[in-house]
Each structure stands twice: as C-alpha cells, then as structure tokens.
Design a protein around this motif. Structure first.
Motif, PDB file in Angstrom:
ATOM      1  N   TRP A  27       6.898  28.984 -13.931  1.00 44.14           N
ATOM      2  CA  TRP A  27       6.935  28.118 -13.018  1.00 44.14           C
ATOM      3  C   TRP A  27       6.632  29.078 -11.821  1.00 44.14           C
ATOM      4  CZ3 TRP A  27       3.816  23.518 -12.671  1.00 44.14           C
ATOM      5  CH2 TRP A  27       4.526  23.098 -13.516  1.00 44.14           C
ATOM      6  N   ALA A  28       7.171  30.106 -11.415  1.00 50.03           N
ATOM      7  CA  ALA A  28       7.804  31.096 -10.773  1.00 50.03           C
ATOM      8  C   ALA A  28       6.070  31.708 -10.945  1.00 50.03           C
ATOM      9  CB  ALA A  28       8.268  32.324 -10.844  1.00 50.03           C
ATOM     10  N   HIS A  29       5.060  32.452 -11.711  1.00 50.42           N
ATOM     11  CA  HIS A  29       4.087  32.848 -12.573  1.00 50.42           C
ATOM     12  C   HIS A  29       2.833  32.074 -12.031  1.00 50.42           C
ATOM     13  CE1 HIS A  29       7.713  35.739 -12.573  1.00 50.42           C
ATOM     14  NE2 HIS A  29       6.786  36.833 -12.134  1.00 50.42           N
ATOM     15  N   THR A  30       3.322  31.006 -11.744  1.00 54.32           N
ATOM     16  CA  THR A  30       1.866  29.643 -11.811  1.00 54.32           C
ATOM     17  C   THR A  30       1.056  29.142 -10.320  1.00 54.32           C
ATOM     18  OG1 THR A  30       3.347  28.805 -13.773  1.00 54.32           O
ATOM     19  CG2 THR A  30       1.113  27.994 -12.865  1.00 54.32           C
ATOM     20  N   THR A  31       0.061  28.873  -9.986  1.00 46.44           N
ATOM     21  CA  THR A  31       0.028  29.055  -8.963  1.00 46.44           C
ATOM     22  C   THR A  31      -0.750  27.495  -8.924  1.00 46.44           C
ATOM     23  OG1 THR A  31      -2.449  29.480  -9.422  1.00 46.44           O
ATOM     24  CG2 THR A  31      -0.730  31.229  -8.039  1.00 46.44           C
ATOM     25  N   ALA A  32      -0.641  26.442  -7.967  1.00 48.20           N
ATOM     26  CA  ALA A  32      -1.326  25.313  -7.925  1.00 48.20           C
ATOM     27  C   ALA A  32      -3.405  25.851  -8.731  1.00 48.20           C
ATOM     28  CB  ALA A  32      -2.020  24.701  -6.676  1.00 48.20           C
ATOM     29  N   ALA A  33      -3.744  25.992  -9.146  1.00 45.05           N
ATOM     30  CA  ALA A  33      -4.526  26.978  -9.188  1.00 45.05           C
ATOM     31  C   ALA A  33      -4.801  26.561 -10.736  1.00 45.05           C
ATOM     32  CB  ALA A  33      -5.442  27.889  -9.212  1.00 45.05           C
ATOM     33  N   HIS A  34      -3.672  27.082 -11.452  1.00 46.41           N
ATOM     34  CA  HIS A  34      -3.608  27.352 -13.393  1.00 46.41           C
ATOM     35  C   HIS A  34      -3.289  25.537 -13.303  1.00 46.41           C
ATOM     36  CE1 HIS A  34      -1.347  31.152 -12.241  1.00 46.41           C
ATOM     37  NE2 HIS A  34      -3.129  31.819 -12.891  1.00 46.41           N
ATOM     38  N   GLY A  35      -2.624  24.628 -12.950  1.00 47.78           N
ATOM     39  CA  GLY A  35      -3.298  23.405 -12.994  1.00 47.78           C
ATOM     40  C   GLY A  35      -2.347  22.438 -13.574  1.00 47.78           C
ATOM     41  N   LEU A  36      -1.086  23.816 -13.906  1.00 49.35           N
ATOM     42  CA  LEU A  36       0.107  23.313 -14.457  1.00 49.35           C
ATOM     43  C   LEU A  36       0.619  21.889 -14.088  1.00 49.35           C
ATOM     44  CD1 LEU A  36       1.364  24.108 -17.383  1.00 49.35           C
ATOM     45  CD2 LEU A  36       2.900  25.654 -15.612  1.00 49.35           C
ATOM     46  N   GLU A  37       0.965  20.862 -14.530  1.00 52.34           N
ATOM     47  CA  GLU A  37       1.386  19.898 -14.546  1.00 52.34           C
ATOM     48  C   GLU A  37       3.016  19.837 -15.222  1.00 52.34           C
ATOM     49  OE1 GLU A  37       0.410  16.593 -12.809  1.00 52.34           O
ATOM     50  OE2 GLU A  37      -1.338  18.103 -12.316  1.00 52.34           O
ATOM     51  N   HIS A  38       3.607  20.303 -15.928  1.00 52.91           N
ATOM     52  CA  HIS A  38       4.541  20.345 -17.469  1.00 52.91           C
ATOM     53  C   HIS A  38       4.494  21.127 -18.276  1.00 52.91           C
ATOM     54  CE1 HIS A  38       7.668  18.491 -18.733  1.00 52.91           C
ATOM     55  NE2 HIS A  38       7.529  17.927 -19.982  1.00 52.91           N
ATOM     56  N   LEU A  39       5.607  21.348 -18.400  1.00 51.40           N
ATOM     57  CA  LEU A  39       6.126  22.494 -19.116  1.00 51.40           C
ATOM     58  C   LEU A  39       7.675  22.815 -19.574  1.00 51.40           C
ATOM     59  CD1 LEU A  39       5.251  25.654 -19.976  1.00 51.40           C
ATOM     60  CD2 LEU A  39       6.694  26.793 -17.897  1.00 51.40           C
ATOM     61  N   ARG A  40       7.477  22.817 -21.508  1.00 52.20           N
ATOM     62  CA  ARG A  40       8.631  22.599 -22.196  1.00 52.20           C
ATOM     63  C   ARG A  40       8.914  23.930 -22.867  1.00 52.20           C
ATOM     64  NH1 ARG A  40      11.620  17.906 -23.494  1.00 52.20           N
ATOM     65  NH2 ARG A  40      10.348  17.029 -22.310  1.00 52.20           N
ATOM     66  N   ALA A  41       9.957  24.231 -23.169  1.00 54.27           N
ATOM     67  CA  ALA A  41      10.446  25.696 -24.167  1.00 54.27           C
ATOM     68  C   ALA A  41      11.187  24.746 -25.125  1.00 54.27           C
ATOM     69  CB  ALA A  41      10.784  26.530 -23.130  1.00 54.27           C
ATOM     70  N   ARG A  42      10.919  25.644 -26.349  1.00 56.25           N
ATOM     71  CA  ARG A  42      11.788  24.936 -27.371  1.00 56.25           C
ATOM     72  C   ARG A  42      12.297  25.891 -28.343  1.00 56.25           C
ATOM     73  NH1 ARG A  42      10.638  19.132 -28.866  1.00 56.25           N
ATOM     74  NH2 ARG A  42      10.992  17.788 -27.581  1.00 56.25           N
TER      75      ARG A  42
END
Length: 89
Positions: A27-42
């Motif tokens: 998240w710290a290396h993501t901008t709004a332009a990337h379009g990331l809405e949610h992230l899950r790590a497993r």
C-alpha cells in the motif's frame, strides 16, 4: 473489479504479523492511478500469495497495474526476504 494473484517466494514459516506488514508495504508504494481497491496476503507453501483487487478496464490492464505496483514495492519486499516467484495471474 479484477483479482490478480502474485506468488512471492520467501520464508515459509512466518510470524503472524508478516502478512499485515507485507500489505502495508505494498500500500505504501501504491498510488491512486494503480487502481488498487483491496489487498490480501496469505502464507502459502511457496512463501506468500498476494491477492490484488484492482479497478481496471480489462484483465490485461489489471495485470499491468499489478506489475507496476509490485515493481514499485520490489525493494522493500526484498528487504523482508520476498521476491516475485511466478507470473501474475
């Protein structure tokens, strides 16, 4: 919404806080332009799977966005012992 899975090779036995730390790094290396809405790590047998939920016009666009995000986060992920292990899907 498109879901892209990225497999990270790295430590197999992880402290329970590692997935949260990795998501914070991404998240710290993501901008709004990337379009990331949610992230899950497993944790996985290979290390860690990241599921990126992306707002994108197509699957190809989502793959490009995921690649850009992970490229931006590559150095801090490596600092925790993780590298991208498989093509994004």
């Amino acid at each position: 919404m498109h879901v892209i899975r990225a497999t990270l090779a790295g430590p197999h036995h992880v402290h329970r806080d590692v997935p949260a730390v990795l998501t914070d790094l991404v998240w710290a290396h993501t901008t709004a332009a990337h379009g990331l809405e949610h992230l899950r790590a497993r944790a996985s047998d290979d290390g860690m799977d990241l599921y990126l939920f992306l707002r994108a016009t197509s699957e190809a666009a989502a793959l490009g966005q995921a690649h850009a995000i992970l490229t931006s986060a590559r150095t801090p992920l490596r600092a925790f012992g993780y590298t991208i292990a498989a093509p994004l899907r």
